[in-house]
Design an enzyme around this catalytic site. Structure first.
Site, PDB file in Angstrom:
ATOM      1  N   ASP A  63       0.811  -1.227   0.000  1.00 25.98           N
ATOM      2  CA  ASP A  63       0.000   0.000   0.000  1.00 25.98           C
ATOM      3  C   ASP A  63       0.842   1.275   0.000  1.00 25.98           C
ATOM      4  OD1 ASP A  63      -2.828  -0.786   0.089  1.00 25.98           O
ATOM      5  OD2 ASP A  63      -2.275  -1.834   1.933  1.00 25.98           O
ATOM      6  N   GLU A  74      -0.571   9.449   1.681  1.00 26.38           N
ATOM      7  CA  GLU A  74      -1.330  10.345   2.570  1.00 26.38           C
ATOM      8  C   GLU A  74      -1.460   9.802   3.993  1.00 26.38           C
ATOM      9  OE1 GLU A  74      -5.743  10.397   2.147  1.00 26.38           O
ATOM     10  OE2 GLU A  74      -5.520  12.535   2.365  1.00 26.38           O
ATOM     11  N   ASP A  75      -1.564   8.484   4.100  1.00 22.41           N
ATOM     12  CA  ASP A  75      -1.860   7.908   5.417  1.00 22.41           C
ATOM     13  C   ASP A  75      -0.691   7.980   6.389  1.00 22.41           C
ATOM     14  OD1 ASP A  75      -4.524   7.231   4.875  1.00 22.41           O
ATOM     15  OD2 ASP A  75      -3.830   5.582   3.622  1.00 22.41           O
ATOM     16  N   ARG A 116       1.167  -1.480   7.280  1.00 22.93           N
ATOM     17  CA  ARG A 116       1.496  -0.181   6.691  1.00 22.93           C
ATOM     18  C   ARG A 116       2.492   0.624   7.534  1.00 22.93           C
ATOM     19  NH1 ARG A 116      -2.825   3.066   3.713  1.00 22.93           N
ATOM     20  NH2 ARG A 116      -0.809   3.849   3.020  1.00 22.93           N
ATOM     21  N   CYS A 124      -5.348  10.155  -1.351  1.00 21.98           N
ATOM     22  CA  CYS A 124      -4.400   9.273  -0.659  1.00 21.98           C
ATOM     23  C   CYS A 124      -3.089   9.069  -1.405  1.00 21.98           C
ATOM     24  CB  CYS A 124      -5.045   7.948  -0.315  1.00 21.98           C
ATOM     25  SG  CYS A 124      -5.656   7.087  -1.719  1.00 21.98           S
ATOM     26  N   ARG A 172      -9.249   2.651  11.550  1.00 25.68           N
ATOM     27  CA  ARG A 172      -7.801   2.858  11.465  1.00 25.68           C
ATOM     28  C   ARG A 172      -7.263   3.866  12.492  1.00 25.68           C
ATOM     29  NH1 ARG A 172      -5.920   1.166   6.326  1.00 25.68           N
ATOM     30  NH2 ARG A 172      -7.062  -0.752   5.915  1.00 25.68           N
ATOM     31  N   HIS A 183     -12.070   5.764   5.743  1.00 21.87           N
ATOM     32  CA  HIS A 183     -11.492   6.939   6.407  1.00 21.87           C
ATOM     33  C   HIS A 183     -12.498   8.106   6.395  1.00 21.87           C
ATOM     34  CE1 HIS A 183      -7.345   5.304   5.071  1.00 21.87           C
ATOM     35  NE2 HIS A 183      -7.301   5.328   6.393  1.00 21.87           N
TER      36      HIS A 183
HETATM   37  C1  CIR Z   1      -5.534   0.509   2.900  1.00 18.56           C
HETATM   38  O1  CIR Z   1      -6.500  -0.201   3.164  1.00 18.56           O
HETATM   39  O2  CIR Z   1      -4.826   0.992   3.780  1.00 18.56           O
HETATM   40  C2  CIR Z   1      -5.223   0.772   1.443  1.00 18.56           C
HETATM   41  N1  CIR Z   1      -5.527  -0.390   0.674  1.00 18.56           N
HETATM   42  C3  CIR Z   1      -5.994   1.958   0.934  1.00 18.56           C
HETATM   43  C4  CIR Z   1      -5.616   3.227   1.634  1.00 18.56           C
HETATM   44  C5  CIR Z   1      -6.332   4.414   1.078  1.00 18.56           C
HETATM   45  N2  CIR Z   1      -5.947   5.566   1.810  1.00 18.56           N
HETATM   46  C6  CIR Z   1      -6.644   6.679   1.826  1.00 18.56           C
HETATM   47  O3  CIR Z   1      -7.698   6.774   1.240  1.00 18.56           O
HETATM   48  N3  CIR Z   1      -6.180   7.689   2.539  1.00 18.56           N
END
Ligand code: CIR
Length: 265
Positions: free
Chosen positions: A66, A71-72, A91, A253, A136, A166
């Site tokens: 991922d 962004e995360d 992650r 993201c 999360r 999110h």
């Molecule tokens: C996840 O589940 O963490 C990733 N497959 C997708 C993350 C998407 N992040 C976001 O929209 N900020």
């Protein structure tokens, strides 16, 4: 006197060939065309460049499925950057390379365990950070954010999210003082006096939009909601991110966009 416009940086990271092993919460696994995902991601980066951002590509992390969803991993504020502790254990190794890059521009702070926080849950509108309480991001992570961000003049408002990954799956900013929202996933009353534009009911996943300057970067896949934004006079650039959408990714993201302001030495 006209002040110079600060340079905008957009951090991105290439799509990982392991993306087919990505985390999935609300979608069933479907094959992802890696070549097409890369092509679409490049078009996305080109749009960011056309909107005046300098795109800084982090090194690829081929073994982190991922890692394209940068962004995360961090929240960049005016005076600091907060390195998150993503809710998905797989992650967490993504954050170190992002911290190394952001340390060139901002003083860094870190969310510490057991608290969790994903950047996708953090919606900054002026000096308010709406923080999604989601699968999360938890209250412990949000309290740490409140403590740090408060020192830089930001207030934090927790917002319960349900039905989506999110907070920014449910609401994003599309113009000064205006949010695009899916009210089924978040309580609109949490956003006070902000102007709310609803997604078209046929496009529940259409609330994720990326505002850069006055222009919204928006997925091609939601034409009905796009028309609503156009009717409001909001300038748009559309992009096809259909392959990354299969990994539950969207337009916010895939980048961390911020005004350059190097740390004084
Ligand atoms: C996840 O589940 O963490 C990733 N497959 C997708 C993350 C998407 N992040 C976001 O929209 N900020």
């Amino acid at each position: 006197m006209n002040l110079p416009t600060p340079k905008m940086i957009a951090l991105t990271r290439p799509v990982s060939p392991s993306i087919e092993r990505c985390e999935l919460t609300h979608l069933s696994r479907e094959p992802i065309d890696f070549g097409l995902a890369e092509e679409q991601h490049r078009s996305y980066e080109e749009i960011l460049e056309r909107l005046g951002c300098e795109v800084r590509r982090l090194d690829a992390e081929p073994e982190l499925p991922d890692a394209v969803f940068v962004e995360d991993t961090a929240l960049v504020l005016e005076g600091c950057a907060i390195i998150t502790r993503p809710g998905a254990v797989s992650r967490r190794p993504e954050t170190s390379s992002v911290a190394a890059e952001l340390g060139r521009y901002r003083e860094l702070h870190y969310i510490e365990g057991p608290g969790t926080l994903d950047g996708g849950d953090l919606l900054v509108v002026d000096r308010t950070i709406f923080a999604g309480v989601s699968s999360r991001s938890d209250r412990g992570g949000i309290e740490q954010l409140r403590f740090v961000a408060g020192r830089y003049g930001y207030r934090v408002r927790p917002v319960e999210v349900s039905g989506c990954l999110h907070l920014k799956s449910a609401a994003t900013q599309v113009a000064p003082g205006a949010l695009l929202i899916n009210r089924r996933w978040v309580d609109p009353a949490r956003f006070g006096a902000l102007d709310l534009i609803d997604v078209d009911p046929a496009e529940p996943t259409g609330a994720n939009a990326l505002l850069i300057g006055r222009t919204v970067v928006y997925p091609e896949t939601f034409p009905l909601t796009r028309d609503r934004l156009v009717q409001r006079g909001i300038p748009l650039k559309t992009v096809d991110l259909s392959e990354l959408a299969k990994a539950e990714g969207a337009v916010t993201c895939c980048s961390i966009v911020f005004a350059e302001a190097p740390v004084a030495t």
